[in-house]
Motif scaffolding. Sequence first.
Motif, mmCIF file in Angstrom:
data_model
loop_
_atom_site.group_PDB
_atom_site.id
_atom_site.type_symbol
_atom_site.label_atom_id
_atom_site.label_comp_id
_atom_site.label_asym_id
_atom_site.label_seq_id
_atom_site.Cartn_x
_atom_site.Cartn_y
_atom_site.Cartn_z
ATOM 1 N N ASP A 21 40.722 42.247 41.399
ATOM 2 C CA ASP A 21 40.846 40.901 39.825
ATOM 3 C C ASP A 21 41.073 39.668 40.281
ATOM 4 O O ASP A 21 40.660 38.746 39.687
ATOM 5 C CB ASP A 21 41.403 41.539 38.740
ATOM 6 N N ALA A 22 42.105 39.537 41.245
ATOM 7 C CA ALA A 22 43.009 38.152 41.698
ATOM 8 C C ALA A 22 41.894 37.508 42.811
ATOM 9 O O ALA A 22 41.315 35.980 42.041
ATOM 10 C CB ALA A 22 44.159 38.660 41.938
ATOM 11 N N ALA A 23 41.454 38.607 43.718
ATOM 12 C CA ALA A 23 40.738 38.084 44.437
ATOM 13 C C ALA A 23 39.143 37.476 43.462
ATOM 14 O O ALA A 23 38.388 36.540 44.257
ATOM 15 C CB ALA A 23 39.690 39.009 45.806
ATOM 16 N N ILE A 24 38.575 38.187 42.657
ATOM 17 C CA ILE A 24 37.175 37.966 42.326
ATOM 18 C C ILE A 24 37.291 36.439 41.177
ATOM 19 O O ILE A 24 36.404 35.884 41.214
ATOM 20 C CB ILE A 24 37.061 39.539 40.724
ATOM 21 N N GLY A 25 38.093 36.503 40.602
ATOM 22 C CA GLY A 25 39.047 35.222 40.243
ATOM 23 C C GLY A 25 38.638 33.630 40.544
ATOM 24 O O GLY A 25 38.297 33.131 40.296
#
Length: 183
Positions: A21-25
Amino acid sequence: MTFDIRQAGLADVPALRTVMDAAIGQLQRGFLTETQIASSRAVMGLDTQLVEDGTYYLVESEGRVAGCGGWSRRATLYGGDTAPGRNARLLDPAVDAARVRAMYTDPAFARRGVGRMVLARCEAAAAAEGFTRLELMATLAGQPLYTAYGFEPVEYVEDATGGAPVPLVKMAKRIEPAACPVG
């Protein structure tokens, strides 16, 4: 800073999803619009089949998940558990390319060798099973890493599953078995 890599288990799934989630965002910024980032969540994410198959890895640093990624001997090229077009058919190493899948780095650990570590482990494991080629579907943010690792673009596509078209790059690489000791 030291990194350790290990096979991921089902108990790791919540931590893996947090990193994803952090990487995508965050890591897609500068490559995609906010609308495309939101759309990309419909096709990106964890495919737990990889965890169940024992082909998904987790990289840790001082007890923190720094990144993750894996490879597959199955036909699905990309996408998480809920992505359309999944195909669990086993690939034939004599004719098919193994798939590199679901590569993510915690933004706090970006550009420190985490992705390269996962790619090397995937390449070695796929070579040990007789595969001679790798394929993956890269995001624009991931393409520089894969290019530096020796992958070459094969096809440029867009996936609008999540609403807005998200640009992706299908890439391929020949496996160099002598350069891939398993371990």
